[in-house]
Each structure stands twice: as structure tokens, then as C-alpha cells.
Design an enzyme around this catalytic site. Structure first.
Site, PDB file in Angstrom:
ATOM      1  CE1 TYR A 224      -0.309  -7.453  -0.857  1.00 51.31           C
ATOM      2  CE2 TYR A 224       1.802  -6.654  -0.035  1.00 51.31           C
ATOM      3  CZ  TYR A 224       0.425  -6.578  -0.073  1.00 51.31           C
ATOM      4  OH  TYR A 224      -0.225  -5.614   0.657  1.00 51.31           O
TER       5      TYR A 224
ATOM      6  CE  LYS B  85      -0.135  -3.568  -2.010  1.00 49.56           C
ATOM      7  NZ  LYS B  85      -1.367  -2.745  -2.176  1.00 49.56           N
TER       8      LYS B  85
END
Length: 259
Positions: A160, A164
Site C-alpha cells: 500500500y 501511494k
């Protein structure tokens, strides 16, 4: 607030609920015609219908924005129906599977899924949008990064955090490429926003998050929406390539907090 979005057409991906819905609400409240997108048609239609009940000019289009043909058709359909596309908010994403899993145990499929949904969709939709914005000499693109990147990541969320971080890097590069075409590209990095996902956390975890925040509370969805509406306005014309944090000054993470 008056951010002068009357007459603008905005597309917000992943906007049937949560942060995306708050962004769509804020843009509609500022006078924009807003196209809500979700992979689930019924969910998108329901959200758009609820916004129309409050006076917003909102429409729904279902599409998997991580699919190349679908993302290009989505942007093409917006332009065909409304004659233009002025604003793109890339919000679509997933929390993903295997959160809390260390890199040594993280399945390749989980890594690929996270990168695919977050980074690929942001790239595909931005590319399609720039192609229609540039000839008009105006555009606003807002991408969604995360405190999972600005805080340096935390154990168990490598896939994740990497997605990002990639979005932040993409934002910076695209901003330099299209600024002279009248298009600004910025990213936001929210911390913990009080959505249904946060509401489902156990009370002990919520208490730790609040105690460790300098402001002492969660970010509210409407605060994210207001920032996005501002970045999409004429008033924000000289803000380009920025990564704006909405984390209450938190930046880092409590390493003992379970995912």
C-alpha cells in the site's frame, strides 16, 4: 466558500462512498457538474441520486478505471455527454488484502493487485484526461496519496505504501509536463479519515489513533472535500506538483498499532 466551479465538469473515481463521495459532494456544492464513478453501477447510481436530492448536478458512470479500455471510454463518455472535462479526481483504490503482512510473507498477487488498482488507474485516467484538457488550456487533476507514504510507511503495508509513494512521484512528474498547458496536478495525503472503515475499528484502536494525533481527532471527510475543491479552483492556479497532507500534523505512525 466560493471556489468558482460553476460550469465546470468533474469526474471523481471511486466516489460512491467514503472520501470520494465527500469530494464529489464538495465539488457539486461549489457548482460543478460531477460524474461519480464506481466499479459497481448500482452503488454509483445510488450515490448520485442522493446528491441530486440535495441539489447537486450529479451523474453516475460505472467503470473499472484500472482497465485501459474502460478508463478511456469513461473519459470519452464524460466529454460526449457534457461537452468537456475540467476536473479529474483520482480517488479509486482499495485497502487491499494482506494488510499487516511483512514483505517476506507478502504474496506477489497482493502486491500486483495494490499497484494495479491504485497506480494504474491514476495513470490511465490522468493520461486520458490530459488529452482532452490540454486543447482547452485548462485542467485540474488531484491524485490520492496517503500518510502511509508521507509517514515513511509502517510494517505490514509495504504494498500500500509503495502504491501511494508511486502516485506522489507520478503527480510531481505529470505536473511538470502539463503545467504550460494550463493543467495543474496535485496530490493529497490523508491520514485517518472518519469514514465507515474507521467507524468499524474497535474502540481501543480508535482511541490510540486520536491520542497520537496532535489535533486529537480524526480528519473529517468534508475537510478532504473542501481541500480538493480548492485545488480544483482558479484560486489554486499556482499550486502545481504539490503533496498536501491532511493528517493533523501526525506524519509518522505508532509502530505498535495493529493494521
Amino acid at each position: 466558500m466560493d471556489f468558482g466551479l460553476e460550469g465546470r465538469v468533474a469526474l471523481v473515481t471511486g466516489s460512491a462512498r467514503g472520501i470520494g463521495l465527500a469530494e464529489a459532494e464538495a465539488l457539486a456544492a461549489e457548482g460543478a457538474t460531477v460524474v461519480l464513478n464506481d466499479i459497481d453501477r448500482d452503488r454509483a447510481e445510488d450515490a448520485a441520486g442522493r446528491l441530486r436530492e440535495t441539489g447537486g448536478r450529479c451523474h453516475a458512470l460505472a467503470a473499472d478505471v484500472a482497465d485501459e479500455a474502460a478508463s478511456e471510454l469513461l473519459v470519452k463518455t464524460v466529454v460526449e455527454r457534457f461537452g468537456r472535462l475540467d476536473v479529474l479526481v483520482n480517488n479509486a483504490g482499495i485497502s487491499g488484502r494482506h494488510l499487516g503482512t511483512p514483505v517476506t510473507e507478502l504474496p506477489t498477487a497482493a502486491w500486483d493487485e495494490m499497484i494495479h488498482v491504485h497506480m494504474r488507474s491514476t495513470f490511465l485516467c490522468s493520461r486520458a484526461a490530459v488529452r482532452v484538457m490540454a486543447p482547452r488550456g485548462f485542467g485540474r487533476i488531484v491524485n490520492t496519496s496517503s500518510m502511509n507514504f508521507t509517514g515513511g510507511g509502517r510494517p505490514g503495508v509495504a504494498h500500500y505504501a509503495a502504491a501511494k509513494a508511486g502516485i506522489a512521484g507520478f503527480t510531481s512528474t505529470l505536473a511538470k509536463e502539463v503545467g504550460r498547458a494550463g493543467i495543474t496536478v496535485n496530490a493529497i495525503a490523508p491520514g485517518y479519515v472518519e469514514t465507515d472503515l474507521i467507524a468499524s475499528m474497535d474502540a481501543a484502536k480508535r482511541r490510540i489513533i486520536v491520542e497520537q494525533n496532535p489535533i486529537g481527532r480524526f480528519c473529517q471527510p468534508e475537510e478532504v472535500g473542501t481541500l480538493v475543491a480548492f485545488l480544483c479552483s482558479e484560486q489554486a492556479a499556482f499550486i502545481n506538483g504539490a503533496l498536501v497532507c491532511l493528517d493533523g500534523g501526525r506524519r509518522d505512525f505508532y509502530w505498535g498499532l495493529a493494521t
